[in-house]
Write a protein that holds these residues in place. Structure first.
Motif, PDB file in Angstrom:
ATOM      1  N   GLU A  92      43.205  34.471  42.359  1.00 36.32           N
ATOM      2  CA  GLU A  92      44.138  35.390  43.033  1.00 36.32           C
ATOM      3  C   GLU A  92      43.821  36.851  42.431  1.00 36.32           C
ATOM      4  OE1 GLU A  92      45.844  36.562  46.431  1.00 36.32           O
ATOM      5  OE2 GLU A  92      45.278  34.720  45.899  1.00 36.32           O
ATOM      6  N   THR A  93      43.619  36.782  41.104  1.00 41.54           N
ATOM      7  CA  THR A  93      43.580  38.377  40.446  1.00 41.54           C
ATOM      8  C   THR A  93      42.334  38.988  40.580  1.00 41.54           C
ATOM      9  OG1 THR A  93      42.873  37.561  38.122  1.00 41.54           O
ATOM     10  CG2 THR A  93      45.209  37.737  38.791  1.00 41.54           C
ATOM     11  N   GLN A  94      41.167  38.176  41.181  1.00 39.94           N
ATOM     12  CA  GLN A  94      39.876  38.734  41.068  1.00 39.94           C
ATOM     13  C   GLN A  94      39.726  39.947  42.194  1.00 39.94           C
ATOM     14  OE1 GLN A  94      37.754  38.113  38.545  1.00 39.94           O
ATOM     15  NE2 GLN A  94      39.695  37.317  37.809  1.00 39.94           N
ATOM     16  N   PRO A  95      38.741  40.520  42.346  1.00 40.01           N
ATOM     17  CA  PRO A  95      38.229  41.436  43.413  1.00 40.01           C
ATOM     18  C   PRO A  95      38.037  40.632  44.698  1.00 40.01           C
ATOM     19  CG  PRO A  95      37.317  42.294  41.286  1.00 40.01           C
ATOM     20  CD  PRO A  95      37.863  40.907  41.104  1.00 40.01           C
ATOM     21  N   GLU A  96      38.063  41.241  45.827  1.00 41.36           N
ATOM     22  CA  GLU A  96      37.964  40.421  46.896  1.00 41.36           C
ATOM     23  C   GLU A  96      36.352  39.863  46.942  1.00 41.36           C
ATOM     24  OE1 GLU A  96      38.426  38.532  50.669  1.00 41.36           O
ATOM     25  OE2 GLU A  96      39.799  39.433  49.190  1.00 41.36           O
ATOM     26  N   PRO A  97      35.086  40.468  46.603  1.00 36.30           N
ATOM     27  CA  PRO A  97      33.921  39.918  46.688  1.00 36.30           C
ATOM     28  C   PRO A  97      33.889  38.690  45.639  1.00 36.30           C
ATOM     29  CG  PRO A  97      33.681  42.361  46.356  1.00 36.30           C
ATOM     30  CD  PRO A  97      35.302  41.925  46.248  1.00 36.30           C
ATOM     31  N   VAL A  98      34.542  38.715  44.631  1.00 31.46           N
ATOM     32  CA  VAL A  98      34.590  37.536  43.648  1.00 31.46           C
ATOM     33  C   VAL A  98      35.474  36.478  44.274  1.00 31.46           C
ATOM     34  CG1 VAL A  98      35.142  36.824  41.469  1.00 31.46           C
ATOM     35  CG2 VAL A  98      34.096  39.133  41.728  1.00 31.46           C
ATOM     36  N   ARG A  99      36.384  36.608  45.008  1.00 33.42           N
ATOM     37  CA  ARG A  99      37.214  35.694  45.609  1.00 33.42           C
ATOM     38  C   ARG A  99      36.462  35.023  46.602  1.00 33.42           C
ATOM     39  NH1 ARG A  99      41.888  39.357  45.807  1.00 33.42           N
ATOM     40  NH2 ARG A  99      41.751  39.268  47.805  1.00 33.42           N
ATOM     41  N   GLN A 100      35.708  35.886  47.444  1.00 36.42           N
ATOM     42  CA  GLN A 100      34.861  35.327  48.631  1.00 36.42           C
ATOM     43  C   GLN A 100      33.753  34.333  47.983  1.00 36.42           C
ATOM     44  OE1 GLN A 100      35.492  35.164  51.834  1.00 36.42           O
ATOM     45  NE2 GLN A 100      37.284  35.883  51.368  1.00 36.42           N
TER      46      GLN A 100
END
Length: 114
Positions: A92-100
């Motif tokens: 959850e703390t990761q940037p959106e591209p990493v989460r995706q």
């Protein structure tokens, strides 16, 4: 400060627990009391484990060794849930591209999706 209970207090707290049943559960290592200067004491977690053990014993007629194995598996499941919660919080703390990217990788690994 953690509240501790003597054997007598424990048996009074866990209504389905008897001295004989506690002896069986101790032999099966369902709970392991702490040795103190005042003698053996039990903790809140022991109360919960013994309540569950008594319920499973009464409802399913499980023997102490089987109860010990079942409760051990439940402990492992709770540990895994806590670890998964930590991983999800880290994701959850990761940037959106990493989460995706993680969602895609996990989806592929778990469900064979591409």
């Amino acid at each position: 400060m953690t509240r501790t209970l003597t054997e007598e207090q424990l048996i009074a707290t866990v209504t389905r627990l008897t001295s004989t049943r506690l002896t069986e559960y101790l032999a099966a290592e369902i709970v392991i009391p702490e040795q103190t200067e005042q003698g053996l004491v039990y903790h809140t977690l022991d109360v919960a484990r013994l309540e569950l053990a008594c319920e499973l014993h009464d409802q399913y007629e499980m023997e102490p060794d089987a109860l010990s194995m079942m409760i051990s598996l439940i402990d492992q499941m709770h540990g895994l849930r806590a670890e998964l919660r930590e991983v999800l919080n880290a994701v959850e703390t990761q940037p959106e591209p990493v989460r995706q990217t993680l969602i895609e990788v996990i989806g592929t690994a778990r469900f064979g999706r591409k």
